[in-house]
Design an enzyme around this catalytic site. Structure first.
Site, PDB file in Angstrom:
ATOM      1  N   ASP A  67       0.718  -1.186   0.083  1.00 17.09           N
ATOM      2  CA  ASP A  67      -0.097  -0.089  -0.067  1.00 17.09           C
ATOM      3  C   ASP A  67       0.919   1.371  -0.042  1.00 17.09           C
ATOM      4  OD1 ASP A  67       0.993  -0.333   2.676  1.00 17.09           O
ATOM      5  OD2 ASP A  67      -0.997  -0.572   3.316  1.00 17.09           O
ATOM      6  N   ASN A 136      -7.494  -2.286  14.606  1.00 17.31           N
ATOM      7  CA  ASN A 136      -8.918  -2.701  14.023  1.00 17.31           C
ATOM      8  C   ASN A 136      -9.018  -4.001  13.340  1.00 17.31           C
ATOM      9  OD1 ASN A 136      -7.822  -1.773  11.722  1.00 17.31           O
ATOM     10  ND2 ASN A 136      -9.157   0.088  11.541  1.00 17.31           N
ATOM     11  N   HIS A 138      -7.224  -4.229  10.380  1.00 16.98           N
ATOM     12  CA  HIS A 138      -7.156  -4.210   9.028  1.00 16.98           C
ATOM     13  C   HIS A 138      -5.953  -5.005   8.633  1.00 16.98           C
ATOM     14  CE1 HIS A 138      -4.596  -0.253   9.612  1.00 16.98           C
ATOM     15  NE2 HIS A 138      -3.779  -0.986   9.648  1.00 16.98           N
ATOM     16  N   GLU A 143      -9.789  -1.632   5.423  1.00 20.27           N
ATOM     17  CA  GLU A 143     -10.244  -1.146   6.765  1.00 20.27           C
ATOM     18  C   GLU A 143     -11.561  -2.149   6.863  1.00 20.27           C
ATOM     19  OE1 GLU A 143      -8.629   0.361   8.757  1.00 20.27           O
ATOM     20  OE2 GLU A 143      -7.996   2.314   7.991  1.00 20.27           O
TER      21      GLU A 143
HETATM   22  P1  PGA Z   1       2.245  -1.205  12.746  1.00 22.13           P
HETATM   23  O1  PGA Z   1       1.092  -1.208  11.762  1.00 22.13           O
HETATM   24  O2  PGA Z   1       3.264  -2.369  12.456  1.00 22.13           O
HETATM   25  O3  PGA Z   1       2.827   0.055  12.769  1.00 22.13           O
HETATM   26  O4  PGA Z   1       1.480  -1.718  14.107  1.00 22.13           O
HETATM   27  C1  PGA Z   1       0.356  -2.437  11.278  1.00 22.13           C
HETATM   28  C2  PGA Z   1      -0.717  -2.197  10.356  1.00 22.13           C
HETATM   29  O5  PGA Z   1      -1.274  -1.334  10.597  1.00 22.13           O
HETATM   30  O6  PGA Z   1      -1.015  -3.190   9.640  1.00 22.13           O
END
Ligand code: PGA
Length: 236
Positions: A67, A136, A138, A143
């Protein structure tokens, strides 16, 4: 599904790097799906170390990232292209033309998304997809939603994601509100998936994703249907 519970971030990073290294050794011209965020930083550090010790050769490897924020140029320090260049690409012998990060500045993001999915297919698909997970649930920027969106697409980021990511920006107002992300089908088509989750804050997301019902409100739960999923978690 294989769940490996570890008790430190270092162990998580070492084990994840070992699995990715094994993939590269078994198939030197493999296609890796890569992730950004804080969690993979230790994994990339271990891979760089293995490269410096002469254990790994990235010269035939191709990468596709999951992404990118919309409207951040590749030289913006918070863009995912910049993150990947700093944390991995510039540190190993990956050929830059074999590294792909979605273009957040594409003129027509919908058409661009279809091209990105096609480019993955043209390379024979992803052999190993590395994933983080959001608080959450995702995966990439898919999302919580009322349906699984299969293809690479533009998303509006949830407040909770903007809040979680503001730590990387000077203020919450600077966090982009949109991103382009691989879709659920593009992720599920990877031959192997390796998800890493670190910290107590991810415990709930891990439990809902891997021990609850499969539903688009918890995007990572779809991975329960993947035939070759490994989860490495340090969440207790
Ligand atoms: P993080 O993010 O590794 O910074 O916790 C993971 C994500 O949001 O997929």
């Amino acid at each position: 599904m294989k769940i490996i519970r570890v008790s430190s971030y270092e162990e998580l990073s070492r084990k994840a790097a070992e699995l990715i290294a094994a993939q590269i050794i078994l198939k030197p011209d493999c296609v890796l799906g890569l992730a950004t965020g804080s969690t993979p930083i230790g994994t990339y550090r271990n891979l760089v170390q293995k490269y410096r010790q002469g254990e790994l050769d990235f010269s035939e490897v191709t990468t596709f990232n999951l992404d990118e924020y919309l409207d951040l140029t590749p030289d913006h320090p918070q863009s995912y292209r910049y993150f990947m260049n700093s944390n991995l690409f510039s540190q190993v012998n990956l050929r830059s033309e074999r590294t792909h990060v979605p273009d957040g500045c594409a003129q027509d993001p919908a058409a661009y998304g279809a091209e990105y999915d096609q480019a993955i297919r043209d390379h024979g698909g992803i052999d190993l997809q590395l994933l983080g997970i959001g608080n959450n649930g995702h995966i990439a920027f898919n999302e919580p939603c009322d349906r699984f969106v299969p293809e690479t697409h533009v998303v509006e980021l949830k407040e909770s994601t903007i809040e979680a990511n503001k730590r990387f920006f000077n203020s919450v107002e600077e966090v982009p509100t949109k991103a382009i992300t691989l879709g659920i089908a593009s992720i599920m088509q990877a031959k192997k998936v390796l998800l890493i989750a670190d910290g107590k804050g991810k415990k709930d997301a891990v439990e809902k994703s891997f021990f609850g019902p499969v539903c688009p409100e918890v995007p990572a739960s779809v991975l329960q249907l993947h035939p070759d999923l490994t989860v490495i978690c340090n969440v207790d």
